[in-house]
Design a protein around this motif. Structure first.
Motif, PDB file in Angstrom:
ATOM      1  N   THR A 181       5.638   7.882  19.373  1.00 39.82           N
ATOM      2  CA  THR A 181       6.147   6.683  20.048  1.00 39.82           C
ATOM      3  C   THR A 181       5.774   6.674  21.524  1.00 39.82           C
ATOM      4  O   THR A 181       5.802   5.637  22.164  1.00 39.82           O
ATOM      5  CB  THR A 181       7.679   6.584  19.909  1.00 39.82           C
ATOM      6  N   THR A 182       5.417   7.840  22.054  1.00 34.51           N
ATOM      7  CA  THR A 182       5.018   7.934  23.457  1.00 34.51           C
ATOM      8  C   THR A 182       3.528   7.696  23.621  1.00 34.51           C
ATOM      9  O   THR A 182       3.097   6.981  24.523  1.00 34.51           O
ATOM     10  CB  THR A 182       5.374   9.325  24.026  1.00 34.51           C
ATOM     11  N   LEU A 183       2.716   8.314  22.769  1.00 31.91           N
ATOM     12  CA  LEU A 183       1.262   8.188  22.890  1.00 31.91           C
ATOM     13  C   LEU A 183       0.623   8.239  21.514  1.00 31.91           C
ATOM     14  O   LEU A 183       0.692   9.245  20.812  1.00 31.91           O
ATOM     15  CB  LEU A 183       0.698   9.313  23.771  1.00 31.91           C
ATOM     16  N   ILE A 184      -0.005   7.136  21.133  1.00 25.61           N
ATOM     17  CA  ILE A 184      -0.771   7.072  19.891  1.00 25.61           C
ATOM     18  C   ILE A 184      -2.179   7.569  20.219  1.00 25.61           C
ATOM     19  O   ILE A 184      -2.701   7.269  21.293  1.00 25.61           O
ATOM     20  CB  ILE A 184      -0.827   5.627  19.358  1.00 25.61           C
ATOM     21  N   PRO A 185      -2.809   8.322  19.328  1.00 34.72           N
ATOM     22  CA  PRO A 185      -4.192   8.759  19.602  1.00 34.72           C
ATOM     23  C   PRO A 185      -5.096   7.571  19.910  1.00 34.72           C
ATOM     24  O   PRO A 185      -5.042   6.529  19.244  1.00 34.72           O
ATOM     25  CB  PRO A 185      -4.615   9.458  18.310  1.00 34.72           C
ATOM     26  N   LEU A 186      -5.917   7.737  20.922  1.00 29.80           N
ATOM     27  CA  LEU A 186      -6.761   6.635  21.381  1.00 29.80           C
ATOM     28  C   LEU A 186      -7.744   6.170  20.319  1.00 29.80           C
ATOM     29  O   LEU A 186      -8.112   4.992  20.283  1.00 29.80           O
ATOM     30  CB  LEU A 186      -7.498   7.047  22.655  1.00 29.80           C
ATOM     31  N   THR A 187      -8.177   7.072  19.438  1.00 32.60           N
ATOM     32  CA  THR A 187      -9.103   6.664  18.378  1.00 32.60           C
ATOM     33  C   THR A 187      -8.420   5.708  17.399  1.00 32.60           C
ATOM     34  O   THR A 187      -9.060   4.777  16.896  1.00 32.60           O
ATOM     35  CB  THR A 187      -9.644   7.889  17.625  1.00 32.60           C
ATOM     36  N   GLU A 188      -7.136   5.923  17.144  1.00 25.14           N
ATOM     37  CA  GLU A 188      -6.395   5.004  16.267  1.00 25.14           C
ATOM     38  C   GLU A 188      -6.230   3.646  16.939  1.00 25.14           C
ATOM     39  O   GLU A 188      -6.370   2.598  16.295  1.00 25.14           O
ATOM     40  CB  GLU A 188      -5.029   5.581  15.916  1.00 25.14           C
ATOM     41  N   ILE A 189      -5.940   3.659  18.236  1.00 23.17           N
ATOM     42  CA  ILE A 189      -5.812   2.397  18.975  1.00 23.17           C
ATOM     43  C   ILE A 189      -7.136   1.646  18.937  1.00 23.17           C
ATOM     44  O   ILE A 189      -7.172   0.432  18.701  1.00 23.17           O
ATOM     45  CB  ILE A 189      -5.378   2.670  20.430  1.00 23.17           C
ATOM     46  N   GLY A 190      -8.238   2.369  19.147  1.00 23.04           N
ATOM     47  CA  GLY A 190      -9.559   1.736  19.117  1.00 23.04           C
ATOM     48  C   GLY A 190      -9.887   1.151  17.766  1.00 23.04           C
ATOM     49  O   GLY A 190     -10.446   0.052  17.676  1.00 23.04           O
ATOM     50  N   ALA A 191      -9.545   1.876  16.689  1.00 27.76           N
ATOM     51  CA  ALA A 191      -9.831   1.373  15.340  1.00 27.76           C
ATOM     52  C   ALA A 191      -9.034   0.101  15.049  1.00 27.76           C
ATOM     53  O   ALA A 191      -9.581  -0.861  14.487  1.00 27.76           O
ATOM     54  CB  ALA A 191      -9.503   2.457  14.310  1.00 27.76           C
ATOM     55  N   ILE A 192      -7.769   0.079  15.447  1.00 26.73           N
ATOM     56  CA  ILE A 192      -6.939  -1.116  15.235  1.00 26.73           C
ATOM     57  C   ILE A 192      -7.459  -2.275  16.076  1.00 26.73           C
ATOM     58  O   ILE A 192      -7.494  -3.421  15.623  1.00 26.73           O
ATOM     59  CB  ILE A 192      -5.464  -0.801  15.547  1.00 26.73           C
ATOM     60  N   LEU A 193      -7.887  -1.981  17.299  1.00 29.60           N
ATOM     61  CA  LEU A 193      -8.441  -3.021  18.171  1.00 29.60           C
ATOM     62  C   LEU A 193      -9.679  -3.657  17.545  1.00 29.60           C
ATOM     63  O   LEU A 193      -9.792  -4.881  17.483  1.00 29.60           O
ATOM     64  CB  LEU A 193      -8.787  -2.442  19.545  1.00 29.60           C
ATOM     65  N   VAL A 194     -10.589  -2.831  17.063  1.00 23.73           N
ATOM     66  CA  VAL A 194     -11.811  -3.354  16.449  1.00 23.73           C
ATOM     67  C   VAL A 194     -11.472  -4.191  15.216  1.00 23.73           C
ATOM     68  O   VAL A 194     -12.014  -5.292  15.017  1.00 23.73           O
ATOM     69  CB  VAL A 194     -12.778  -2.202  16.089  1.00 23.73           C
ATOM     70  N   THR A 195     -10.547  -3.708  14.392  1.00 28.65           N
ATOM     71  CA  THR A 195     -10.135  -4.451  13.196  1.00 28.65           C
ATOM     72  C   THR A 195      -9.566  -5.819  13.569  1.00 28.65           C
ATOM     73  O   THR A 195      -9.929  -6.841  12.979  1.00 28.65           O
ATOM     74  CB  THR A 195      -9.084  -3.650  12.398  1.00 28.65           C
ATOM     75  N   ASN A 196      -8.669  -5.836  14.575  1.00 29.83           N
ATOM     76  CA  ASN A 196      -8.055  -7.102  14.989  1.00 29.83           C
ATOM     77  C   ASN A 196      -9.057  -8.053  15.630  1.00 29.83           C
ATOM     78  O   ASN A 196      -8.935  -9.273  15.491  1.00 29.83           O
ATOM     79  CB  ASN A 196      -6.896  -6.844  15.942  1.00 29.83           C
ATOM     80  N   LEU A 197     -10.040  -7.509  16.333  1.00 29.22           N
ATOM     81  CA  LEU A 197     -11.060  -8.368  16.931  1.00 29.22           C
ATOM     82  C   LEU A 197     -11.959  -8.981  15.861  1.00 29.22           C
ATOM     83  O   LEU A 197     -12.327 -10.162  15.944  1.00 29.22           O
ATOM     84  CB  LEU A 197     -11.909  -7.574  17.928  1.00 29.22           C
ATOM     85  N   LEU A 198     -12.300  -8.188  14.854  1.00 25.11           N
ATOM     86  CA  LEU A 198     -13.210  -8.679  13.814  1.00 25.11           C
ATOM     87  C   LEU A 198     -12.554  -9.651  12.847  1.00 25.11           C
ATOM     88  O   LEU A 198     -13.210 -10.574  12.357  1.00 25.11           O
ATOM     89  CB  LEU A 198     -13.814  -7.497  13.049  1.00 25.11           C
ATOM     90  N   ASP A 199     -11.272  -9.469  12.558  1.00 26.96           N
ATOM     91  CA  ASP A 199     -10.633 -10.381  11.605  1.00 26.96           C
ATOM     92  C   ASP A 199     -10.007 -11.610  12.261  1.00 26.96           C
ATOM     93  O   ASP A 199      -9.429 -12.446  11.589  1.00 26.96           O
ATOM     94  CB  ASP A 199      -9.610  -9.650  10.726  1.00 26.96           C
ATOM     95  N   GLY A 200     -10.133 -11.727  13.588  1.00 25.54           N
ATOM     96  CA  GLY A 200      -9.667 -12.930  14.272  1.00 25.54           C
ATOM     97  C   GLY A 200      -8.197 -12.945  14.623  1.00 25.54           C
ATOM     98  O   GLY A 200      -7.681 -13.989  15.028  1.00 25.54           O
ATOM     99  N   THR A 201      -7.515 -11.820  14.514  1.00 24.57           N
ATOM    100  CA  THR A 201      -6.090 -11.769  14.831  1.00 24.57           C
ATOM    101  C   THR A 201      -5.842 -12.092  16.304  1.00 24.57           C
ATOM    102  O   THR A 201      -4.856 -12.751  16.652  1.00 24.57           O
ATOM    103  CB  THR A 201      -5.512 -10.372  14.506  1.00 24.57           C
ATOM    104  N   PHE A 202      -6.725 -11.620  17.187  1.00 25.99           N
ATOM    105  CA  PHE A 202      -6.540 -11.808  18.627  1.00 25.99           C
ATOM    106  C   PHE A 202      -7.014 -13.158  19.131  1.00 25.99           C
ATOM    107  O   PHE A 202      -6.637 -13.574  20.222  1.00 25.99           O
ATOM    108  CB  PHE A 202      -7.277 -10.726  19.406  1.00 25.99           C
ATOM    109  N   THR A 203      -7.834 -13.848  18.368  1.00 26.05           N
ATOM    110  CA  THR A 203      -8.477 -15.062  18.859  1.00 26.05           C
ATOM    111  C   THR A 203      -7.505 -16.103  19.396  1.00 26.05           C
ATOM    112  O   THR A 203      -7.684 -16.583  20.518  1.00 26.05           O
ATOM    113  CB  THR A 203      -9.371 -15.672  17.769  1.00 26.05           C
ATOM    114  N   PRO A 204      -6.444 -16.469  18.676  1.00 24.53           N
ATOM    115  CA  PRO A 204      -5.543 -17.482  19.237  1.00 24.53           C
ATOM    116  C   PRO A 204      -4.846 -17.004  20.515  1.00 24.53           C
ATOM    117  O   PRO A 204      -4.603 -17.787  21.428  1.00 24.53           O
ATOM    118  CB  PRO A 204      -4.521 -17.753  18.129  1.00 24.53           C
ATOM    119  N   HIS A 205      -4.563 -15.713  20.588  1.00 27.60           N
ATOM    120  CA  HIS A 205      -3.889 -15.175  21.773  1.00 27.60           C
ATOM    121  C   HIS A 205      -4.824 -15.157  22.983  1.00 27.60           C
ATOM    122  O   HIS A 205      -4.408 -15.450  24.108  1.00 27.60           O
ATOM    123  CB  HIS A 205      -3.363 -13.773  21.490  1.00 27.60           C
ATOM    124  N   VAL A 206      -6.082 -14.830  22.734  1.00 28.36           N
ATOM    125  CA  VAL A 206      -7.072 -14.831  23.819  1.00 28.36           C
ATOM    126  C   VAL A 206      -7.280 -16.253  24.328  1.00 28.36           C
ATOM    127  O   VAL A 206      -7.347 -16.492  25.536  1.00 28.36           O
ATOM    128  CB  VAL A 206      -8.404 -14.207  23.343  1.00 28.36           C
TER     129      VAL A 206
END
Length: 176
Positions: free
Chosen positions: A41-66
């Motif tokens: 809960t304090t620090l998630i491994p950065l590789t996991e954060i990066g993988a989730i970021l790439v997934t959300n960018l590719l599937d369009g989850t972030f698009t409306p927020h951006v």
């Protein structure tokens, strides 16, 4: 870059030292998270954060927020230009007004405008309008001060050259 310990100048570009420092910090944070030295809960491994970021960018989850955030920033800054530029121009043109308003405007830099967010939510509702208003206020203050400072820094000789060459007020404004 001179190092007093060796007496010779190293061949390493300081930019590579910066890159190496950042990379070492990233590796350190990854290891701290992976080895369990801090809780998940304090620090998630950065590789996991990066993988989730790439997934959300590719599937369009972030698009409306951006789009919404970009629109809010654009609207706030556009309103700031539309209101701050003329006010800064007036405060530069009439120096007495500039001197009177200067302490007030400079004190606005110290005010954390986000404290007004709950009030704006009550008044305008839980939508994008309070964020646009905060961005508008913040950008307007900066634009007023920078327009006033920018016009004050134009050397008098340039203004005199404009008069001698017969420039109109609009031409003087656009060319000088």
């Amino acid at each position: 870059v001179f190092t007093p310990f060796s007496g010779i100048e190293p061949d390493i570009n300081p930019r590579w030292i910066t890159y190496g420092s950042v990379l070492a910090g990233i590796v350190f944070l990854e290891l701290v998270a992976r080895l369990g030295l801090v809780g998940p809960t304090t620090l998630i491994p950065l590789t996991e954060i990066g993988a989730i970021l790439v997934t959300n960018l590719l599937d369009g989850t972030f698009t409306p927020h951006v789009i919404q955030t970009g629109g809010a920033v654009f609207a706030g800054f556009g309103l700031g230009i539309a209101s701050g530029f003329p006010i800064g121009l007036v405060l530069w043109k009439y120096d007495v007004l500039g001197e009177i308003s200067d302490p007030f405007l400079l004190s606005m830099y110290a005010v954390p405008l986000y404290i007004f967010y709950p009030i704006f939510i009550i008044v305008f509702g839980l939508n994008i309008i309070p964020i646009i208003i905060i961005a508008w206020i913040m950008s307007t203050i900066s634009i007023i001060e920078n327009v006033r400072a920018g016009f004050s820094e134009v050397p008098e000789v340039y203004k005199k050259v404009g008069k001698v060459t017969g420039l109109t007020r609009v031409e003087t404004f656009t060319h000088i």
